[in-house]
Motif scaffolding. Structure first.
Motif, PDB file in Angstrom:
ATOM      1  N   GLN A 150       0.826  -1.208   0.000  1.00  0.00           N
ATOM      2  CA  GLN A 150       0.000   0.000   0.000  1.00  0.00           C
ATOM      3  C   GLN A 150       0.864   1.264   0.000  1.00  0.00           C
ATOM      4  N   ILE A 151       1.938   1.232   0.784  1.00  0.00           N
ATOM      5  CA  ILE A 151       2.847   2.378   0.846  1.00  0.00           C
ATOM      6  C   ILE A 151       3.499   2.604  -0.513  1.00  0.00           C
ATOM      7  N   PHE A 152       3.917   1.522  -1.166  1.00  0.00           N
ATOM      8  CA  PHE A 152       4.543   1.629  -2.478  1.00  0.00           C
ATOM      9  C   PHE A 152       3.565   2.204  -3.501  1.00  0.00           C
ATOM     10  N   SER A 153       2.328   1.779  -3.445  1.00  0.00           N
ATOM     11  CA  SER A 153       1.310   2.274  -4.367  1.00  0.00           C
ATOM     12  C   SER A 153       1.105   3.781  -4.198  1.00  0.00           C
ATOM     13  N   ARG A 154       1.076   4.253  -2.943  1.00  0.00           N
ATOM     14  CA  ARG A 154       0.921   5.683  -2.672  1.00  0.00           C
ATOM     15  C   ARG A 154       2.118   6.460  -3.224  1.00  0.00           C
ATOM     16  N   ALA A 155       3.300   5.910  -3.009  1.00  0.00           N
ATOM     17  CA  ALA A 155       4.511   6.581  -3.488  1.00  0.00           C
ATOM     18  C   ALA A 155       4.511   6.664  -5.012  1.00  0.00           C
ATOM     19  N   GLN A 156       4.129   5.589  -5.664  1.00  0.00           N
ATOM     20  CA  GLN A 156       4.081   5.578  -7.128  1.00  0.00           C
ATOM     21  C   GLN A 156       3.179   6.665  -7.676  1.00  0.00           C
ATOM     22  N   LYS A 157       2.026   6.852  -7.048  1.00  0.00           N
ATOM     23  CA  LYS A 157       1.076   7.865  -7.517  1.00  0.00           C
ATOM     24  C   LYS A 157       1.675   9.269  -7.405  1.00  0.00           C
ATOM     25  N   LYS A 158       2.416   9.514  -6.331  1.00  0.00           N
ATOM     26  CA  LYS A 158       3.029  10.825  -6.150  1.00  0.00           C
ATOM     27  C   LYS A 158       4.154  11.074  -7.156  1.00  0.00           C
ATOM     28  N   LEU A 159       4.809  10.002  -7.577  1.00  0.00           N
ATOM     29  CA  LEU A 159       5.971  10.126  -8.461  1.00  0.00           C
ATOM     30  C   LEU A 159       5.655   9.853  -9.925  1.00  0.00           C
ATOM     31  N   GLN A 160       4.393   9.605 -10.234  1.00  0.00           N
ATOM     32  CA  GLN A 160       4.003   9.173 -11.575  1.00  0.00           C
ATOM     33  C   GLN A 160       4.543  10.041 -12.707  1.00  0.00           C
ATOM     34  N   PRO A 161       4.580  11.386 -12.548  1.00  0.00           N
ATOM     35  CA  PRO A 161       5.080  12.216 -13.660  1.00  0.00           C
ATOM     36  C   PRO A 161       6.496  11.848 -14.115  1.00  0.00           C
ATOM     37  N   GLU A 162       7.280  11.237 -13.231  1.00  0.00           N
ATOM     38  CA  GLU A 162       8.672  10.930 -13.590  1.00  0.00           C
ATOM     39  C   GLU A 162       8.893   9.438 -13.839  1.00  0.00           C
ATOM     40  N   LEU A 163       7.843   8.630 -13.675  1.00  0.00           N
ATOM     41  CA  LEU A 163       7.971   7.183 -13.867  1.00  0.00           C
ATOM     42  C   LEU A 163       7.470   6.786 -15.252  1.00  0.00           C
ATOM     43  N   THR A 164       7.963   7.462 -16.257  1.00  0.00           N
ATOM     44  CA  THR A 164       7.528   7.204 -17.635  1.00  0.00           C
ATOM     45  C   THR A 164       8.741   6.846 -18.484  1.00  0.00           C
ATOM     46  N   ASP A 165       8.603   6.934 -19.783  1.00  0.00           N
ATOM     47  CA  ASP A 165       9.624   6.497 -20.720  1.00  0.00           C
ATOM     48  C   ASP A 165      10.983   7.162 -20.470  1.00  0.00           C
ATOM     49  N   ALA A 166      11.934   6.383 -19.953  1.00  0.00           N
ATOM     50  CA  ALA A 166      13.253   6.924 -19.613  1.00  0.00           C
ATOM     51  C   ALA A 166      14.012   7.361 -20.857  1.00  0.00           C
ATOM     52  N   THR A 167      13.856   6.635 -21.959  1.00  0.00           N
ATOM     53  CA  THR A 167      14.564   6.977 -23.195  1.00  0.00           C
ATOM     54  C   THR A 167      14.104   8.328 -23.730  1.00  0.00           C
ATOM     55  N   ALA A 168      12.781   8.550 -23.734  1.00  0.00           N
ATOM     56  CA  ALA A 168      12.238   9.824 -24.211  1.00  0.00           C
ATOM     57  C   ALA A 168      12.692  10.976 -23.322  1.00  0.00           C
ATOM     58  N   LYS A 169      12.742  10.751 -22.012  1.00  0.00           N
ATOM     59  CA  LYS A 169      13.170  11.799 -21.089  1.00  0.00           C
ATOM     60  C   LYS A 169      14.633  12.151 -21.311  1.00  0.00           C
ATOM     61  N   ALA A 170      15.456  11.122 -21.524  1.00  0.00           N
ATOM     62  CA  ALA A 170      16.874  11.363 -21.758  1.00  0.00           C
ATOM     63  C   ALA A 170      17.088  12.122 -23.064  1.00  0.00           C
ATOM     64  N   ASP A 171      16.294  11.783 -24.081  1.00  0.00           N
ATOM     65  CA  ASP A 171      16.396  12.475 -25.370  1.00  0.00           C
ATOM     66  C   ASP A 171      16.029  13.942 -25.223  1.00  0.00           C
ATOM     67  N   LEU A 172      14.943  14.221 -24.484  1.00  0.00           N
ATOM     68  CA  LEU A 172      14.536  15.610 -24.261  1.00  0.00           C
ATOM     69  C   LEU A 172      15.608  16.352 -23.467  1.00  0.00           C
ATOM     70  N   ALA A 173      16.157  15.717 -22.434  1.00  0.00           N
ATOM     71  CA  ALA A 173      17.185  16.355 -21.611  1.00  0.00           C
ATOM     72  C   ALA A 173      18.411  16.708 -22.447  1.00  0.00           C
ATOM     73  N   GLU A 174      18.757  15.834 -23.382  1.00  0.00           N
ATOM     74  CA  GLU A 174      19.918  16.106 -24.240  1.00  0.00           C
ATOM     75  C   GLU A 174      19.633  17.277 -25.177  1.00  0.00           C
ATOM     76  N   ARG A 175      18.423  17.322 -25.751  1.00  0.00           N
ATOM     77  CA  ARG A 175      18.079  18.419 -26.652  1.00  0.00           C
ATOM     78  C   ARG A 175      18.029  19.748 -25.902  1.00  0.00           C
ATOM     79  N   LEU A 176      17.494  19.716 -24.692  1.00  0.00           N
ATOM     80  CA  LEU A 176      17.456  20.925 -23.869  1.00  0.00           C
ATOM     81  C   LEU A 176      18.872  21.397 -23.537  1.00  0.00           C
ATOM     82  N   SER A 177      19.720  20.450 -23.168  1.00  0.00           N
ATOM     83  CA  SER A 177      21.092  20.783 -22.791  1.00  0.00           C
ATOM     84  C   SER A 177      21.861  21.389 -23.962  1.00  0.00           C
ATOM     85  N   ILE A 178      21.724  20.775 -25.133  1.00  0.00           N
ATOM     86  CA  ILE A 178      22.423  21.278 -26.317  1.00  0.00           C
ATOM     87  C   ILE A 178      21.920  22.676 -26.683  1.00  0.00           C
ATOM     88  N   SER A 179      20.600  22.874 -26.584  1.00  0.00           N
ATOM     89  CA  SER A 179      20.034  24.189 -26.895  1.00  0.00           C
ATOM     90  C   SER A 179      20.523  25.234 -25.896  1.00  0.00           C
TER      91      SER A 179
END
Length: 292
Positions: A150-179
């Motif tokens: 139950q505790i893990f489920s609550r934590a997941q809900k709070k962190l959901q915005p960052e628990l998504t596609d890691a590859t897409a996030k890394a790609d965006l971070a690289e484009r932001l950094s280069i820009s």
């Protein structure tokens, strides 16, 4: 045969420091806690310990929970926004050089984890990064497996915005950094700010040690003005380079061996633009960075 203290230290120090870092958001405090843990272990009767690894993980987790409870009171008087200490490596370093690199948690996730209670944070880390069963986590934290689920489920809900596609996030971070790097070279941040949301937020952590924005900066226009103002006033000797921070692309600003700032990003729900910009300026949180 009971393993020696030196063997245990060599075998588990990296693992324990990685747990402590994820719990506390501080490399320095993580190192101190693990060092103190082994000192305490050496002074305690250990003949009855059947599983040294589980025992050490339980010790470090409980110490971190206690540390977080006191740290939250200290952060109430912290000057400006508090941000975690970044784990920085060069692009040339192999991702499997250490446990902390292999099992990294993004910087943005570390920031979001500040929303969690100490126990929620412990359950999430043990489950998400070490793949512990709920029963194993329950035994470490003296809770039932159902409660840990139950505790893990609550934590997941709070962190959901960052628990998504890691590859897409890394790609965006690289484009932001280069820009951002290009904008730093030309002084024109117009293209960079098109890559952040209209209601983006910039947090600048100086800790009262150096000049930084004490309050969060909200909105694309104000962020543009802030970045442009920094560029106009910055020392001509500053260099801006692409690095890895907690396993994802980020930005390091330095003058020779002196580190000025580290910048990381958090994507929005679509993963197409940055919702948050993290500007770490506190020298205490940058002192461990060694330029190559």
């Amino acid at each position: 045969m009971e393993p020696t203290l030196e063997t245990l230290y060599t075998t588990y120090r990296g693992l324990l420091q990685s747990i402590a870092y994820r719990m506390l958001g501080s490399i320095t405090e993580a190192e101190d806690i693990v060092q103190d843990l082994f000192i305490a272990y050496a002074q305690s009767p250990t003949h009855a310990i059947q599983n040294e690894k589980a025992y050490l993980i339980k010790m470090v987790t409980n110490r971190c929970i206690n540390n977080l409870k006191s740290a939250r009171k200290q952060r109430e008087v912290y000057v400006g926004p508090w941000l975690p200490e970044p784990q920085v490596s060069s692009l040339e370093e192999r991702p499997d050089d250490s446990f902390m690199q292999r099992e990294h948690i993004s910087y943005a996730l570390l920031v979001l984890m500040e929303q969690l209670s100490p126990v929620e944070r412990a359950v999430f880390i043990l489950r998400e990064t070490l793949d512990y069963s709920y029963q194993e986590i329950g035994e470490l934290l003296n809770k039932t497996s159902t409660n840990c689920r139950q505790i893990f489920s609550r934590a997941q809900k709070k962190l959901q915005p960052e628990l998504t596609d890691a590859t897409a996030k890394a790609d965006l971070a690289e484009r932001l950094s280069i820009s951002f790097i290009e904008a730093s070279r030309t002084g024109n941040f117009q293209h960079f700010v098109t890559m952040i949301t209209e209601d983006a937020i910039l947090l600048s952590d100086g800790g009262g040690r150096v000049k930084a924005a004490i309050n969060p900066i909200y909105g694309r226009e104000r962020i543009y003005a802030f970045l442009h103002g920094i560029h106009v006033k910055r020392d001509a000797s500053y260099q801006v380079r692409l690095i890895h921070t907690n396993g994802s692309p980020g930005i390091l600003i330095h003058a020779g061996e002196e580190v000025y700032a580290m910048i990381a990003f958090q994507p929005d729900a679509t993963g197409e633009k940055a919702q948050s910009i993290y500007f770490i300026r506190n020298p205490d949180k940058l002192s461990h960075i060694h330029l190559q």
